[in-house]
Design a protein around this motif. Sequence first.
Motif, PDB file in Angstrom:
ATOM      1  N   ASP A  87       0.679  -0.881  -0.071  1.00 11.29           N
ATOM      2  CA  ASP A  87      -0.001  -0.086  -0.104  1.00 11.29           C
ATOM      3  C   ASP A  87       0.962   1.514  -0.367  1.00 11.29           C
ATOM      4  O   ASP A  87       1.558   2.150   0.837  1.00 11.29           O
ATOM      5  CB  ASP A  87      -0.761   0.086   1.414  1.00 11.29           C
ATOM      6  CG  ASP A  87      -1.728   1.595   1.248  1.00 11.29           C
ATOM      7  OD1 ASP A  87      -1.795   1.662   0.696  1.00 11.29           O
ATOM      8  OD2 ASP A  87      -2.290   1.361   1.982  1.00 11.29           O
ATOM      9  N   ASP A  88       1.276   1.738  -1.193  1.00 16.28           N
ATOM     10  CA  ASP A  88       1.896   2.750  -1.264  1.00 16.28           C
ATOM     11  C   ASP A  88       1.381   3.727  -1.046  1.00 16.28           C
ATOM     12  O   ASP A  88       2.359   5.582  -0.453  1.00 16.28           O
ATOM     13  CB  ASP A  88       2.488   3.378  -2.377  1.00 16.28           C
ATOM     14  CG  ASP A  88       3.864   2.209  -3.049  1.00 16.28           C
ATOM     15  OD1 ASP A  88       4.141   1.445  -1.934  1.00 16.28           O
ATOM     16  OD2 ASP A  88       4.310   2.136  -3.684  1.00 16.28           O
ATOM     17  N   ASN A  89       0.056   4.192  -0.967  1.00 12.28           N
ATOM     18  CA  ASN A  89      -0.647   5.156  -0.557  1.00 12.28           C
ATOM     19  C   ASN A  89      -0.541   5.827   0.473  1.00 12.28           C
ATOM     20  O   ASN A  89       0.190   7.313   0.963  1.00 12.28           O
ATOM     21  CB  ASN A  89      -2.231   5.412  -1.086  1.00 12.28           C
ATOM     22  CG  ASN A  89      -2.126   5.326  -2.373  1.00 12.28           C
ATOM     23  OD1 ASN A  89      -1.514   6.401  -3.337  1.00 12.28           O
ATOM     24  ND2 ASN A  89      -2.902   5.045  -2.698  1.00 12.28           N
ATOM     25  N   ASN A  90      -0.591   4.989   1.694  1.00  8.44           N
ATOM     26  CA  ASN A  90      -0.422   4.948   3.213  1.00  8.44           C
ATOM     27  C   ASN A  90       1.068   4.831   4.234  1.00  8.44           C
ATOM     28  O   ASN A  90       1.013   5.237   4.350  1.00  8.44           O
ATOM     29  CB  ASN A  90      -1.716   3.935   3.859  1.00  8.44           C
ATOM     30  CG  ASN A  90      -2.642   4.835   3.529  1.00  8.44           C
ATOM     31  OD1 ASN A  90      -3.094   5.659   3.340  1.00  8.44           O
ATOM     32  ND2 ASN A  90      -3.850   4.184   2.787  1.00  8.44           N
ATOM     33  N   TRP A  91       1.566   3.977   3.424  1.00  8.43           N
ATOM     34  CA  TRP A  91       3.150   3.234   3.810  1.00  8.43           C
ATOM     35  C   TRP A  91       4.334   3.229   3.350  1.00  8.43           C
ATOM     36  O   TRP A  91       5.355   2.807   3.695  1.00  8.43           O
ATOM     37  CB  TRP A  91       2.376   1.709   3.930  1.00  8.43           C
ATOM     38  CG  TRP A  91       1.232   1.462   5.239  1.00  8.43           C
ATOM     39  CD1 TRP A  91       0.180   1.244   4.831  1.00  8.43           C
ATOM     40  CD2 TRP A  91       1.556   1.761   6.656  1.00  8.43           C
ATOM     41  NE1 TRP A  91      -0.460   0.427   6.105  1.00  8.43           N
ATOM     42  CE2 TRP A  91       0.508   0.844   6.875  1.00  8.43           C
ATOM     43  CE3 TRP A  91       2.489   1.958   7.091  1.00  8.43           C
ATOM     44  CZ2 TRP A  91       0.065   1.192   8.762  1.00  8.43           C
ATOM     45  CZ3 TRP A  91       2.693   2.555   8.125  1.00  8.43           C
ATOM     46  CH2 TRP A  91       1.196   2.593   9.506  1.00  8.43           C
ATOM     47  N   LEU A  92       4.447   4.144   2.935  1.00 11.96           N
ATOM     48  CA  LEU A  92       5.564   4.571   1.641  1.00 11.96           C
ATOM     49  C   LEU A  92       6.067   5.603   2.610  1.00 11.96           C
ATOM     50  O   LEU A  92       6.728   6.195   2.035  1.00 11.96           O
ATOM     51  CB  LEU A  92       5.311   5.062   0.367  1.00 11.96           C
ATOM     52  CG  LEU A  92       6.928   5.103  -0.600  1.00 11.96           C
ATOM     53  CD1 LEU A  92       6.858   3.425  -1.253  1.00 11.96           C
ATOM     54  CD2 LEU A  92       6.427   5.902  -2.010  1.00 11.96           C
ATOM     55  N   VAL A  93       6.729   5.186   3.484  1.00 14.00           N
ATOM     56  CA  VAL A  93       7.251   4.912   4.928  1.00 14.00           C
ATOM     57  C   VAL A  93       7.701   4.838   6.317  1.00 14.00           C
ATOM     58  O   VAL A  93       8.185   3.671   5.791  1.00 14.00           O
ATOM     59  CB  VAL A  93       6.456   6.268   5.434  1.00 14.00           C
ATOM     60  CG1 VAL A  93       5.978   7.301   5.308  1.00 14.00           C
ATOM     61  CG2 VAL A  93       5.197   5.636   6.385  1.00 14.00           C
ATOM     62  N   HIS A  94       9.046   5.328   6.329  1.00 15.62           N
ATOM     63  CA  HIS A  94       9.634   4.236   7.211  1.00 15.62           C
ATOM     64  C   HIS A  94       9.020   4.210   8.582  1.00 15.62           C
ATOM     65  O   HIS A  94       8.334   5.651   8.897  1.00 15.62           O
ATOM     66  CB  HIS A  94      11.071   5.248   7.775  1.00 15.62           C
ATOM     67  CG  HIS A  94      12.295   4.817   6.984  1.00 15.62           C
ATOM     68  ND1 HIS A  94      12.346   3.679   6.194  1.00 15.62           N
ATOM     69  CD2 HIS A  94      12.280   6.004   6.020  1.00 15.62           C
ATOM     70  CE1 HIS A  94      13.211   4.514   5.228  1.00 15.62           C
ATOM     71  NE2 HIS A  94      13.239   5.479   5.384  1.00 15.62           N
ATOM     72  N   SER A  95       9.208   3.036   9.543  1.00 14.08           N
ATOM     73  CA  SER A  95       8.036   3.440  11.013  1.00 14.08           C
ATOM     74  C   SER A  95       9.696   3.553  11.774  1.00 14.08           C
ATOM     75  O   SER A  95      10.596   2.984  11.729  1.00 14.08           O
ATOM     76  CB  SER A  95       7.893   1.397  11.149  1.00 14.08           C
ATOM     77  OG  SER A  95       6.690   1.093   9.912  1.00 14.08           O
ATOM     78  N   LEU A  96       8.985   4.698  12.446  1.00 16.89           N
ATOM     79  CA  LEU A  96       9.505   4.826  14.049  1.00 16.89           C
ATOM     80  C   LEU A  96       8.783   4.391  14.925  1.00 16.89           C
ATOM     81  O   LEU A  96       7.942   4.372  14.910  1.00 16.89           O
ATOM     82  CB  LEU A  96       9.409   6.770  13.769  1.00 16.89           C
ATOM     83  CG  LEU A  96      10.682   6.921  12.805  1.00 16.89           C
ATOM     84  CD1 LEU A  96      10.614   8.818  12.445  1.00 16.89           C
ATOM     85  CD2 LEU A  96      11.567   6.643  12.639  1.00 16.89           C
ATOM     86  N   ALA A  97       9.445   4.396  16.088  1.00 21.45           N
ATOM     87  CA  ALA A  97       8.814   3.858  17.058  1.00 21.45           C
ATOM     88  C   ALA A  97       9.447   4.248  18.043  1.00 21.45           C
ATOM     89  O   ALA A  97      11.122   4.071  18.383  1.00 21.45           O
ATOM     90  CB  ALA A  97       9.292   1.987  17.437  1.00 21.45           C
ATOM     91  N   TRP A  98       9.192   4.818  19.500  1.00 20.15           N
ATOM     92  CA  TRP A  98       9.775   5.202  20.257  1.00 20.15           C
ATOM     93  C   TRP A  98       9.341   4.152  21.335  1.00 20.15           C
ATOM     94  O   TRP A  98       8.646   3.416  22.129  1.00 20.15           O
ATOM     95  CB  TRP A  98       9.416   6.703  21.265  1.00 20.15           C
ATOM     96  CG  TRP A  98       9.832   7.905  20.266  1.00 20.15           C
ATOM     97  CD1 TRP A  98      10.874   8.315  20.708  1.00 20.15           C
ATOM     98  CD2 TRP A  98       9.683   7.840  18.440  1.00 20.15           C
ATOM     99  NE1 TRP A  98      11.123   9.385  18.984  1.00 20.15           N
ATOM    100  CE2 TRP A  98       9.902   8.979  18.267  1.00 20.15           C
ATOM    101  CE3 TRP A  98       8.519   7.869  17.977  1.00 20.15           C
ATOM    102  CZ2 TRP A  98       9.758   9.616  17.423  1.00 20.15           C
ATOM    103  CZ3 TRP A  98       7.594   8.372  16.511  1.00 20.15           C
ATOM    104  CH2 TRP A  98       8.444   9.307  16.276  1.00 20.15           C
TER     105      TRP A  98
END
Lengths: 131, 263
Positions: A87-98
């Motif tokens: 799903d490139d519309n919503n998830w073409l991102v790096h996940s970041l977690a704290w």
Amino acid sequence: MQHIMQQKCAVFRTHDLISKGIEEYLKVESSMDDIDIKDKSLIFNTDLVEALELHNLMAQSKVTLHSALNRTESRGAHAREDYKERDDNNWLVHSLAWLNDKGDVSMGSRGVHMNTLTNHVQPIPPKRRVY
Amino acid sequence: MAQFTLPANSKITKGKTHQLKEPANDPKKLAIYRWDPEDDKNPRIDNYEIDQEKCGPMVLDALMKIKNEIDPTLTFRRSCREGVCGSCAMNIDGVNTLACLKSMSEVKNEIKIYPLPHMRVVKDLVPDLSKAYEQLASIKPWLQRKTTNEEEKNSRDEKKQSPKDREKLDGKWECVLCFCCTTSCPSYWWNGDEYLGPAVLLQAARWVSDSRDSERKERLKAINDSLKLYRCHSIMNCTRSCPKGLNPAKEIAGLKKAIVTEL
Ligand code: SF4
Ligand code: SF4
Ligand code: FES
């Protein structure tokens, strides 16, 4: 921890499976206080090294579980059987977690750089991998 | 006849015995060398017993089972558990080998495990390899390519190698630097401070044989030394021990031949 990650957070995963993994993880996490190091030596203490490695892997596993649960698509080795498509519309991102001191995880994301740093080569636009 | 005995503080004593708590279908005994550098005690042999039905098939699996479930103080090196890192080299059943490649079923009775012979022991099954690594560094185990060709100097193209030239590295590149061979070589036992030993000489042969390297002659000159190279008397213990099935003795012979014919 190893068993949880291999069975509940392997390549093929679903919301339910990962949630179950998180549940089991919390039990293991609470047992970390009981850790005891039998080898007290200061030379080549592999018992201590393994305990430190476990401590680190516990944090890594926790953010991995939450990132996997959060990403509702499939991409590469993250194959969500309940979200089979990329799903490139919503998830073409790096996940970041704290992960904070209390052990709570919060999720965020950061955009992917779409351009190369020089103009020697042109960027290749992202597309689905088909074989 | 002369009698040789170990120095008093090196004599091995009888250690602890950890027996199985429950009856097992397939028990296996292991006798393992232990030495703690932080107390003044002599080395000892600890005896352990495991159930092979509840354990992986290799000696390393047994060691990890012991460390995880019976005695966390047992100390050994390991990493890949599949024979590619060279960490778990030790003397098992009288032969130097990699614990992760040695199947327990190959040893009939009790499995006796000692550190690699003739090396200083850091602790338990961990030998001090710093001298061996120093010797490895001395043969410059990296590609050297000196060129006067301006075009090549300015070019960023890769340095190609034909499949035929690449074949010359077979039997050499596979070495995982476990030093099983070196520590089984009687010449290395006596002259380890000067003689480079089979593992390092095999590496020397690997770089001498690389078609992309320009320093073949220099490399041969550097090892053409009565102690560094010619302490090898083709005893062949090295080849017998190599857990990767390599033949360091043959490669050393190849180096000697190249020296005779090319220098
Ligand atoms: S062949 Fe050479 S290197 Fe190998 S064990 Fe014998 S003396 Fe040592
Ligand atoms: S030649 Fe064989 S025994 Fe020697 S270091 Fe290499 S892999 Fe180990
Ligand atoms: S653990 Fe890597 S070679 Fe045995």
